[in-house]
Write an enzyme that holds these catalytic residues in place. Structure first.
Site, mmCIF file in Angstrom:
data_model
loop_
_atom_site.group_PDB
_atom_site.id
_atom_site.type_symbol
_atom_site.label_atom_id
_atom_site.label_comp_id
_atom_site.label_asym_id
_atom_site.label_seq_id
_atom_site.Cartn_x
_atom_site.Cartn_y
_atom_site.Cartn_z
ATOM 1 C CE LYS A 101 -0.300 42.834 -4.215
ATOM 2 N NZ LYS A 101 -0.630 42.668 -5.610
ATOM 3 C CD GLU A 185 5.251 37.707 -6.750
ATOM 4 O OE1 GLU A 185 4.519 37.323 -7.681
ATOM 5 O OE2 GLU A 185 4.833 37.964 -5.619
ATOM 6 N NE ARG A 277 -9.649 43.968 -0.351
ATOM 7 C CZ ARG A 277 -9.905 43.221 -1.411
ATOM 8 N NH1 ARG A 277 -10.995 42.500 -1.451
ATOM 9 N NH2 ARG A 277 -9.078 43.169 -2.428
HETATM 10 P P1 ADP Z 1 -8.827 41.024 -5.293
HETATM 11 O O1 ADP Z 1 -8.401 40.610 -6.656
HETATM 12 O O2 ADP Z 1 -7.708 41.233 -4.360
HETATM 13 O O3 ADP Z 1 -9.959 40.235 -4.738
HETATM 14 P P2 ADP Z 1 -10.666 42.751 -6.312
HETATM 15 O O4 ADP Z 1 -10.356 42.720 -7.741
HETATM 16 O O5 ADP Z 1 -11.738 41.894 -5.768
HETATM 17 O O6 ADP Z 1 -9.387 42.451 -5.484
HETATM 18 O O7 ADP Z 1 -10.959 44.233 -5.930
HETATM 19 C C1 ADP Z 1 -11.675 44.510 -4.775
HETATM 20 C C2 ADP Z 1 -12.455 45.766 -4.946
HETATM 21 O O8 ADP Z 1 -11.611 46.847 -4.623
HETATM 22 C C3 ADP Z 1 -12.992 45.993 -6.343
HETATM 23 O O9 ADP Z 1 -14.350 46.343 -6.289
HETATM 24 C C4 ADP Z 1 -12.178 47.164 -6.848
HETATM 25 O O10 ADP Z 1 -12.955 48.063 -7.589
HETATM 26 C C5 ADP Z 1 -11.759 47.831 -5.576
HETATM 27 N N1 ADP Z 1 -10.491 48.482 -5.733
HETATM 28 C C6 ADP Z 1 -9.337 47.909 -6.090
HETATM 29 N N2 ADP Z 1 -8.365 48.822 -6.128
HETATM 30 C C7 ADP Z 1 -8.928 49.993 -5.781
HETATM 31 C C8 ADP Z 1 -8.444 51.322 -5.631
HETATM 32 N N3 ADP Z 1 -7.199 51.649 -5.847
HETATM 33 N N4 ADP Z 1 -9.313 52.272 -5.262
HETATM 34 C C9 ADP Z 1 -10.586 51.975 -5.043
HETATM 35 N N5 ADP Z 1 -11.099 50.743 -5.156
HETATM 36 C C10 ADP Z 1 -10.286 49.775 -5.524
HETATM 37 P P1 ADP Z 2 -3.801 42.056 -6.884
HETATM 38 O O1 ADP Z 2 -3.419 42.656 -5.566
HETATM 39 O O2 ADP Z 2 -4.033 43.064 -7.932
HETATM 40 O O3 ADP Z 2 -4.897 41.042 -6.725
HETATM 41 P P2 ADP Z 2 -1.982 39.796 -7.166
HETATM 42 O O4 ADP Z 2 -0.601 39.822 -6.603
HETATM 43 O O5 ADP Z 2 -2.988 39.021 -6.396
HETATM 44 O O6 ADP Z 2 -2.479 41.298 -7.369
HETATM 45 O O7 ADP Z 2 -1.930 39.261 -8.669
HETATM 46 C C1 ADP Z 2 -3.075 39.332 -9.499
HETATM 47 C C2 ADP Z 2 -2.978 38.299 -10.612
HETATM 48 O O8 ADP Z 2 -1.808 38.509 -11.411
HETATM 49 C C3 ADP Z 2 -2.857 36.854 -10.135
HETATM 50 O O9 ADP Z 2 -4.109 36.279 -9.864
HETATM 51 C C4 ADP Z 2 -2.144 36.193 -11.303
HETATM 52 O O10 ADP Z 2 -3.048 35.877 -12.343
HETATM 53 C C5 ADP Z 2 -1.217 37.280 -11.791
HETATM 54 N N1 ADP Z 2 0.110 37.147 -11.166
HETATM 55 C C6 ADP Z 2 0.582 37.844 -10.121
HETATM 56 N N2 ADP Z 2 1.842 37.461 -9.793
HETATM 57 C C7 ADP Z 2 2.182 36.487 -10.664
HETATM 58 C C8 ADP Z 2 3.355 35.695 -10.878
HETATM 59 N N3 ADP Z 2 4.456 35.825 -10.117
HETATM 60 N N4 ADP Z 2 3.341 34.802 -11.903
HETATM 61 C C9 ADP Z 2 2.252 34.655 -12.684
HETATM 62 N N5 ADP Z 2 1.132 35.366 -12.539
HETATM 63 C C10 ADP Z 2 1.077 36.276 -11.548
#
Ligand code: ADP
Ligand code: ADP
Ligand code: MG
Length: 458
Positions: A101, A185, A277
């Site tokens: 990230k 952040e 992905r």
């Molecule tokens: P994003 O919010 O980035 O779209 P998702 O919430 O869609 O990510 O997660 C994508 C998929 O990856 C989900 O089915 C989740 O179970 C899987 N996943 C996320 N983190 C992990 C991890 N550390 N190990 C295995 N699977 C994971």
């Molecule tokens: P992940 O890889 O688990 O999807 P993200 O960086 O996409 O993580 O963040 C997941 C969620 O967390 C976002 O959709 C948002 O709701 C919240 N979030 C992340 N960063 C911030 C931020 N700087 N301020 C407010 N909400 C945030």
């Protein structure tokens, strides 16, 4: 299952893998061939060398990493390249640059894409974090550099929260993602989560398939996703689409990917991360554009040009995806694994289910609780709300608790129905879990029999 289906339509044979705990999964039955990874519930899925060995041994020419486990693992892409297997995704160095990230933030800045204000790279320790948080201003988000699926994120209102959470997030990040790095952040207050689907090929074409609104989240994990966002103007839609393509082109992105943004109260967009992905929620984009994203991924990996130019992408109507999780909303969304004693697939116009459910399937306790996705399309927002309510009544999952009744309550909520909501929606509406649980006929019959027995003094 999604990949097996895409392959079947393209006349491509598919080979699936499974941990013993997943032996009875639908993909094992439906793929042309399936091989066991052994008794480990998770380690087999995480062993890149073993997966590629299996691919070579079974005569595969390409490997699709799906959206879990190693799907954003640069090493898997590298091993594939070395062993002559086509990795269906971007190049390893692109995954490395965008999967991390803080590196992705640097890339976005270089591409002229606005990012959420934050630390310059990762923060070394708590002392440094406290200084940077003071400069950014509270509240801040403490985030794992290689986090995903909503894990490794903590909101900190004040220095004490940061003191309390710092070691916790570091250890969570180490355990879940094998990387201790964290960064800060500024917290965007009550933002909308807007993400753009992009597609790029090896012939210099990069397009976007418009946006998804994933603001309905619980603990930073998406629950309901909508395309297009009911809260963007045409100008905002075109603008954020262009930003996403710009970011993808800067890194020489190939294949499908998603650029995630937060939109604040003043409708400013900030780059948050890129997912290198296909995502869980890709079907809503497929429903409004008619593009089969997984088939496009396979075509691009095979060296073919994209089947569409930007001008050919004309979104139609609205689509909404409900992540059907085996969880009990009334009990803090506690996972509810076990046997699905009965399953009825919903049907009718505009309704699609992607998933692994069938009557008699035992949902294993070792993985996340999402077991199906219900995707609904309609020509406009009002009809989408009506059709979604109908589809959630149609679908039947018995034997385990699911998020279905909770989603039915969300659909009745005036704020949700207005199409104006932010990522604070779920926390702001704790009353939505106060529904009467839907009971099966058998349970109702038993309750009635018990009441009659009691009244006649049996
Ligand atoms: P994003 O919010 O980035 O779209 P998702 O919430 O869609 O990510 O997660 C994508 C998929 O990856 C989900 O089915 C989740 O179970 C899987 N996943 C996320 N983190 C992990 C991890 N550390 N190990 C295995 N699977 C994971
Ligand atoms: P992940 O890889 O688990 O999807 P993200 O960086 O996409 O993580 O963040 C997941 C969620 O967390 C976002 O959709 C948002 O709701 C919240 N979030 C992340 N960063 C911030 C931020 N700087 N301020 C407010 N909400 C945030
Ligand atoms: Mg994300």
């Amino acid at each position: 299952m999604r990949i097996v289906r895409a392959c079947a339509e393209m006349g491509i044979r598919s080979v699936a893998v499974y941990a013993e705990a997943d032996r009875h999964s639908l993909h094992v039955k439906k793929a042309d061939e399936a091989y066991s990874l052994g008794p480990d519930t998770v380690a087999g899925y995480l062993n890149a060398h073993r997966l590629v060995n299996l691919a070579v041994a079974t005569g595969c020419d390409a490997l699709h990493p799906g959206y879990g486990f190693l799907s954003e693992n640069a090493e898997l892409a590298e091993i594939c390249a070395r062993r002559g297997i086509t990795f269906i995704g971007p190049a390893a160095e692109v995954i490395r640059r965008m999967g991390d990230k803080t590196a992705a933030r640097e890339t976005a800045i270089a591409a002229g894409v606005p990012v959420v204000p934050g630390s310059d790279g990762s923060v070394a320790n708590l002392a440094e974090a406290l200084v940077i948080a003071d400069q950014l201003g509270y509240p801040v988000m403490l985030k794992a550099t290689s986090g995903g699926g909503g894990r490794g994120i903590r909101r900190c209102e004040q220095p004490d929260d940061l003191r309390r959470n710092f070691d916790r997030v570091v250890s969570e990040a180490t355990k879940a993602f094998g990387n201790a790095e964290v960064y800060l952040e500024k917290c965007i207050v009550n933002p909308r989560h807007i993400e753009v689907q992009i597609l790029a090929d090896n012939h210099g074409n990069a397009i976007h398939l418009y946006e998804r609104d994933c603001s309905i989240q619980r603990r930073h994990q998406k629950m309901i996703e909508i395309a297009p966002s009911p809260q963007l103007t045409t100008e905002q839609r075109e603008y954020v689409g262009r930003l996403a393509v710009q970011a993808a082109q800067t890194v020489g992105y190939r294949n499908a990917g998603t650029v995630e943004f937060l939109m604040d109260k003043d409708s400013s967009f900030y780059f948050m991360e890129m997912n290198t992905r296909v995502q869980v929620e890709h079907p809503v984009t497929e429903e409004i554009t008619g593009v089969d994203i997984v088939q496009e991924q396979i075509r691009v990996a095979a060296g073919l040009p994209l089947s569409y130019s930007q001008e050919k992408i004309a979104p139609r109507g609205f689509a909404m995806e409900f992540r059907i999780n085996a969880e009990d909303p009334k009990n803090g969304f506690l996972p509810s694994f076990g046997k699905v004693t009965r399953y009825f697939a919903p049907g009718g116009p505009g309704v699609r289910t992607d998933g692994a459910l069938y009557t008699g399937y035992e949902i294993p306790p070792y993985y996340d609780s999402m077991c199906a996705k219900l995707i609904v399309w309609a020509p406009d927002w009002e009809h989408l709300l009506q059709r979604s309510a109908r589809a959630l009544r149609d679908i039947g999952v018995f034997g385990v608790k699911t998020t279905i009744p909770y989603y039915q309550e969300i659909l009745k909520d005036p704020e949700f129905r207005s199409g104006k909501f932010d990522t604070g929606f779920v926390d702001a509406h704790p009353e939505l879990v106060d529904y009467h649980p839907r009971r099966s006929h058998r349970e109702l019959a038993a309750a009635i029999a018990a009441a009659i027995a009691a009244s006649v003094g049996l």
